[in-house]
Design a protein around this motif. Structure first.
Motif, PDB file in Angstrom:
ATOM      1  N   TRP A 117       0.992  -1.401   0.038  1.00 57.17           N
ATOM      2  CA  TRP A 117      -0.079  -0.133   0.047  1.00 57.17           C
ATOM      3  C   TRP A 117       0.892   1.168  -0.164  1.00 57.17           C
ATOM      4  O   TRP A 117       0.608   2.233  -0.726  1.00 57.17           O
ATOM      5  CB  TRP A 117      -0.883  -0.051   1.154  1.00 57.17           C
ATOM      6  CG  TRP A 117      -0.192   0.084   2.607  1.00 57.17           C
ATOM      7  CD1 TRP A 117       0.414  -0.971   3.354  1.00 57.17           C
ATOM      8  CD2 TRP A 117       0.001   1.363   3.350  1.00 57.17           C
ATOM      9  NE1 TRP A 117       1.048  -0.606   4.567  1.00 57.17           N
ATOM     10  CE2 TRP A 117       0.783   0.912   4.406  1.00 57.17           C
ATOM     11  CE3 TRP A 117      -0.172   2.607   3.096  1.00 57.17           C
ATOM     12  CZ2 TRP A 117       1.489   1.751   5.191  1.00 57.17           C
ATOM     13  CZ3 TRP A 117       0.452   3.771   4.005  1.00 57.17           C
ATOM     14  CH2 TRP A 117       1.018   3.221   4.876  1.00 57.17           C
ATOM     15  N   LEU A 118       2.116   1.174   0.767  1.00 57.58           N
ATOM     16  CA  LEU A 118       3.018   2.166   0.791  1.00 57.58           C
ATOM     17  C   LEU A 118       3.639   2.489  -0.729  1.00 57.58           C
ATOM     18  O   LEU A 118       3.693   3.902  -1.133  1.00 57.58           O
ATOM     19  CB  LEU A 118       3.986   2.213   1.894  1.00 57.58           C
ATOM     20  CG  LEU A 118       4.775   3.437   1.818  1.00 57.58           C
ATOM     21  CD1 LEU A 118       4.036   4.530   2.437  1.00 57.58           C
ATOM     22  CD2 LEU A 118       5.877   2.932   2.817  1.00 57.58           C
ATOM     23  N   MET A 119       3.859   1.312  -1.428  1.00 56.80           N
ATOM     24  CA  MET A 119       4.472   1.831  -2.639  1.00 56.80           C
ATOM     25  C   MET A 119       3.572   2.312  -3.577  1.00 56.80           C
ATOM     26  O   MET A 119       3.826   2.814  -4.429  1.00 56.80           O
ATOM     27  CB  MET A 119       4.974   0.414  -3.152  1.00 56.80           C
ATOM     28  CG  MET A 119       6.269  -0.279  -2.279  1.00 56.80           C
ATOM     29  SD  MET A 119       6.999  -1.938  -2.637  1.00 56.80           S
ATOM     30  CE  MET A 119       8.458  -1.877  -1.723  1.00 56.80           C
ATOM     31  N   ARG A 120       2.242   1.865  -3.510  1.00 52.48           N
ATOM     32  CA  ARG A 120       1.153   2.122  -4.407  1.00 52.48           C
ATOM     33  C   ARG A 120       1.164   3.834  -3.890  1.00 52.48           C
ATOM     34  O   ARG A 120       0.397   4.500  -4.888  1.00 52.48           O
ATOM     35  CB  ARG A 120      -0.031   1.395  -4.053  1.00 52.48           C
ATOM     36  CG  ARG A 120      -1.268   1.661  -4.898  1.00 52.48           C
ATOM     37  CD  ARG A 120      -2.293   0.791  -4.856  1.00 52.48           C
ATOM     38  NE  ARG A 120      -1.848  -0.631  -5.050  1.00 52.48           N
ATOM     39  CZ  ARG A 120      -1.902  -1.541  -4.173  1.00 52.48           C
ATOM     40  NH1 ARG A 120      -2.264  -1.102  -2.880  1.00 52.48           N
ATOM     41  NH2 ARG A 120      -1.541  -2.945  -4.320  1.00 52.48           N
ATOM     42  N   LEU A 121       0.939   4.296  -2.771  1.00 52.07           N
ATOM     43  CA  LEU A 121       0.780   5.678  -2.404  1.00 52.07           C
ATOM     44  C   LEU A 121       2.065   6.493  -2.814  1.00 52.07           C
ATOM     45  O   LEU A 121       1.558   7.489  -3.192  1.00 52.07           O
ATOM     46  CB  LEU A 121       0.457   5.478  -0.693  1.00 52.07           C
ATOM     47  CG  LEU A 121       0.057   7.084  -0.357  1.00 52.07           C
ATOM     48  CD1 LEU A 121      -1.184   7.309  -0.452  1.00 52.07           C
ATOM     49  CD2 LEU A 121       0.375   6.971   1.137  1.00 52.07           C
ATOM     50  N   LEU A 122       2.942   5.653  -2.725  1.00 52.28           N
ATOM     51  CA  LEU A 122       4.219   6.842  -3.104  1.00 52.28           C
ATOM     52  C   LEU A 122       5.090   6.123  -4.136  1.00 52.28           C
ATOM     53  O   LEU A 122       6.289   5.800  -4.063  1.00 52.28           O
ATOM     54  CB  LEU A 122       5.044   7.102  -1.653  1.00 52.28           C
ATOM     55  CG  LEU A 122       4.525   7.668  -0.667  1.00 52.28           C
ATOM     56  CD1 LEU A 122       5.303   7.822   0.595  1.00 52.28           C
ATOM     57  CD2 LEU A 122       4.340   9.083  -1.111  1.00 52.28           C
ATOM     58  N   PRO A 123       4.690   6.004  -5.494  1.00 54.14           N
ATOM     59  CA  PRO A 123       5.167   5.687  -6.658  1.00 54.14           C
ATOM     60  C   PRO A 123       6.285   6.427  -7.196  1.00 54.14           C
ATOM     61  O   PRO A 123       6.337   7.716  -6.531  1.00 54.14           O
ATOM     62  CB  PRO A 123       4.369   5.411  -7.653  1.00 54.14           C
ATOM     63  CG  PRO A 123       3.110   6.354  -7.337  1.00 54.14           C
ATOM     64  CD  PRO A 123       3.257   6.546  -5.841  1.00 54.14           C
ATOM     65  N   GLY A 407       0.352  15.705  -5.327  1.00 53.34           N
ATOM     66  CA  GLY A 407       0.946  14.730  -6.153  1.00 53.34           C
ATOM     67  C   GLY A 407       0.228  13.322  -5.702  1.00 53.34           C
ATOM     68  O   GLY A 407      -0.160  12.498  -6.675  1.00 53.34           O
ATOM     69  N   ILE A 408       0.145  12.953  -4.367  1.00 53.22           N
ATOM     70  CA  ILE A 408      -0.401  11.768  -4.189  1.00 53.22           C
ATOM     71  C   ILE A 408      -2.001  11.538  -4.622  1.00 53.22           C
ATOM     72  O   ILE A 408      -2.372  10.731  -5.058  1.00 53.22           O
ATOM     73  CB  ILE A 408      -0.498  11.476  -2.672  1.00 53.22           C
ATOM     74  CG1 ILE A 408       0.911  11.156  -2.164  1.00 53.22           C
ATOM     75  CG2 ILE A 408      -1.460  10.459  -2.168  1.00 53.22           C
ATOM     76  CD1 ILE A 408       1.027  11.311  -0.547  1.00 53.22           C
ATOM     77  N   VAL A 409      -2.770  12.770  -4.297  1.00 49.34           N
ATOM     78  CA  VAL A 409      -4.303  12.899  -4.957  1.00 49.34           C
ATOM     79  C   VAL A 409      -4.180  12.577  -6.498  1.00 49.34           C
ATOM     80  O   VAL A 409      -4.902  11.903  -7.074  1.00 49.34           O
ATOM     81  CB  VAL A 409      -4.795  14.095  -4.261  1.00 49.34           C
ATOM     82  CG1 VAL A 409      -6.174  14.278  -5.218  1.00 49.34           C
ATOM     83  CG2 VAL A 409      -4.831  14.235  -2.973  1.00 49.34           C
ATOM     84  N   LEU A 410      -3.280  13.317  -6.952  1.00 50.20           N
ATOM     85  CA  LEU A 410      -3.534  13.181  -8.567  1.00 50.20           C
ATOM     86  C   LEU A 410      -3.115  11.524  -8.964  1.00 50.20           C
ATOM     87  O   LEU A 410      -3.679  11.393  -9.974  1.00 50.20           O
ATOM     88  CB  LEU A 410      -2.478  14.223  -9.358  1.00 50.20           C
ATOM     89  CG  LEU A 410      -2.763  15.627  -9.380  1.00 50.20           C
ATOM     90  CD1 LEU A 410      -1.623  16.388  -9.771  1.00 50.20           C
ATOM     91  CD2 LEU A 410      -4.085  15.777 -10.167  1.00 50.20           C
ATOM     92  N   ASN A 411      -2.220  10.973  -8.393  1.00 47.85           N
ATOM     93  CA  ASN A 411      -1.796   9.623  -8.708  1.00 47.85           C
ATOM     94  C   ASN A 411      -2.843   8.852  -8.414  1.00 47.85           C
ATOM     95  O   ASN A 411      -3.055   8.033  -9.108  1.00 47.85           O
ATOM     96  CB  ASN A 411      -0.387   9.362  -7.616  1.00 47.85           C
ATOM     97  CG  ASN A 411       0.041   8.073  -8.029  1.00 47.85           C
ATOM     98  OD1 ASN A 411       0.366   7.521  -9.298  1.00 47.85           O
ATOM     99  ND2 ASN A 411      -0.200   7.042  -6.985  1.00 47.85           N
ATOM    100  N   MET A 412      -3.590   8.975  -7.204  1.00 46.81           N
ATOM    101  CA  MET A 412      -4.673   8.106  -7.047  1.00 46.81           C
ATOM    102  C   MET A 412      -5.846   8.290  -7.831  1.00 46.81           C
ATOM    103  O   MET A 412      -6.672   7.230  -8.152  1.00 46.81           O
ATOM    104  CB  MET A 412      -5.177   8.549  -5.501  1.00 46.81           C
ATOM    105  CG  MET A 412      -4.049   8.329  -4.540  1.00 46.81           C
ATOM    106  SD  MET A 412      -3.434   6.409  -4.475  1.00 46.81           S
ATOM    107  CE  MET A 412      -5.033   5.657  -3.649  1.00 46.81           C
TER     108      MET A 412
END
Length: 442
Positions: A117-123, A407-412
């Motif tokens: 989940w952390l790797m998915r949150l912070l690619p 950045g996290i929001v856009l990636n999600m």
């Protein structure tokens, strides 16, 4: 030809060799660890002590299985400066404490649910540009220190000349020095710049003459030297940076795993290494030092020497603590002119930004894809441009923190996310690259 035998993780070298190997690690971390407090107005002596204590705590928590040294984190330079402007050094310590708590919380979640989940949150497409923002956002700080006389706060050709000389020596050491000496270009640059500045007459040696040989550092201890007070604004400035350094931590563990040919992410486990990093930062916040993080410089020493002994790392930590209580050394550090620090900072802050770019390249992130282009572009402009969101009259989210969150929001929310590799797959890929490199060399 005889090959040098590796020194195992649990192996205790002969005493004379042990001391020399630990001194190597001390030199590798020294320049960068004292640079952070010098740039932020904190005590270099406290930074050395907290670095040593944090490393010892890290070794205990990871069961002495990971040969990593922890020193002052560059990612927190701007947040610390911002926090100090709001609540003084004491306020920065409160923010640092909560950043360390984030590490602890993440470690517990990883223990329960795994690391995916952390790797998915912070690619890499999020973390790479944020790291670039950290480096580029500090560019003005480096140039101001390099060009300006700290007394008159105006342009000084003398100070700029000292800065450029320091930069030149650091670059030469980085490019042409080999072996262990190639791992400590910062220390060479600061030393040469200091001597040049002394020759030009801009070094005041009186603090060294007045200092005692044995002297306790200027610790900032909550409820002893100050009464801590909560500041939501400072917490919002510093806590999001922990998300970025968490990603860097994972990268360091993967590199160490490759070098030692042991998957540290699986055993003793990423949850232990992250928890150890968080405890080191909490310890630092209780003493008045900057947040700690695993050091790439010392990973380089491990890779070069093939000495994996955590006893050697522990020896370096003990030496760092000892140096923190030597008053003459602490005073000498404080006499380093800002122009010298500005000279090395020009290179160091640029390297931070370049490492963000390298993360994108190493992970083969396709910036040609609209999704990736949008995420990286928005992070860079939000972070460097100084955008902020005013939450209340006294609370705002700005700079790196805001860029990270967006950045996290856009990636999600943007479609087309790539599949995130598991830690085992990442370790396997790195091992295959190492084998192919060895085959090519053969």
């Amino acid at each position: 030809m005889n090959e040098q035998k590796d020194v195992g993780i649990k192996e205790i070298p002969r005493l004379d060799k042990w001391i020399i190997l630990s001194i190597q690690h001390l030199f590798a971390m020294f320049g960068a660890t004292i640079l952070v407090p010098l740039l932020t107005g904190l005590s270099p002596a406290v930074a050395l002590v907290s670095s040593g204590l944090g490393t010892l705590a890290y070794l205990v928590i990871t069961k002495g299985q990971i040969p990593a040294y922890l020193g002052s984190s560059f990612a927190f330079i701007m947040p610390i400066i911002a926090a100090i402007s709001i609540g003084g050094p004491e306020g920065a310590m409160i923010g640092s404490f909560f950043a360390g708590l984030v590490y602890g919380i993440v470690a517990l979640i990883i223990k329960a649910t795994g690391v995916q989940w952390l790797m998915r949150l912070l690619p890499p497409i999020v973390v790479g540009p944020v790291i670039m923002v950290i480096g580029l956002g500090l560019a003005g700080v480096a140039i101001d220190m390099a060009m300006n006389d700290p007394v008159t706060e105006s342009y000084s050709g003398l100070h700029f000349g000292v800065a450029l000389f320091t930069l030149a020596v650091t670059v030469i050491a980085s490019i042409f020095f080999r072996g262990f000496f190639g791992l400590i270009p910062i220390l060479f640059g600061i030393t040469a710049g200091y001597l040049f500045a002394a020759w030009r007459g801009i070094v005041d040696f009186s603090p060294v003459q007045e200092a005692a040989w044995i002297q306790a550092p200027d610790f900032l201890i909550p409820f002893v030297t100050y009464s801590p007070s909560m500041s939501i604004e400072i917490i919002l400035i510093m806590v999001p940076i922990a998300l970025v350094t968490l990603s860097e931590h994972i990268g360091d563990q993967m590199v160490l795993s490759k070098v030692a040919e042991r998957n540290f992410v699986e055993k003793p486990g990423l949850h232990r290494s992250i928890f150890g990093d968080g405890i080191a930062t909490v310890i630092s916040s209780f003493l008045g030092g900057p947040p700690n993080t695993t050091y790439g410089e010392n990973i380089g020493v491990v890779a070069l020497t093939r000495v994996f002994s955590t006893f050697v790392i522990g020896g370096a930590a003990v030496l760092a603590i000892t140096f923190g209580f030597v008053g003459k050394i602490s005073a000498l550090i404080t006499t380093i002119p800002s122009a010298v620090m500005g000279g090395v900072s020009i290179l160091l802050f640029g390297i931070i930004a370049s490492n963000g770019m390298r993360m994108l390249i190493d992970n083969q992130v396709d910036i040609g894809r609209k999704r990736n282009l949008i995420i990286s572009s928005v992070i860079l402009i939000i972070g460097i441009g100084g955008a902020f969101i005013q939450v209340t009259d006294t609370i705002e989210v700005s700079g790196i923190a805001l860029a990270t969150v967006i950045g996290i929001v856009l990636n999600m929310i943007l479609p087309g996310r790539d599949r995130v590799k598991t830690s085992a797959e990442m370790f396997e890929d790195m091992s295959e690259k190492k084998e192919s490199s060895n085959d090519g060399a053969a």
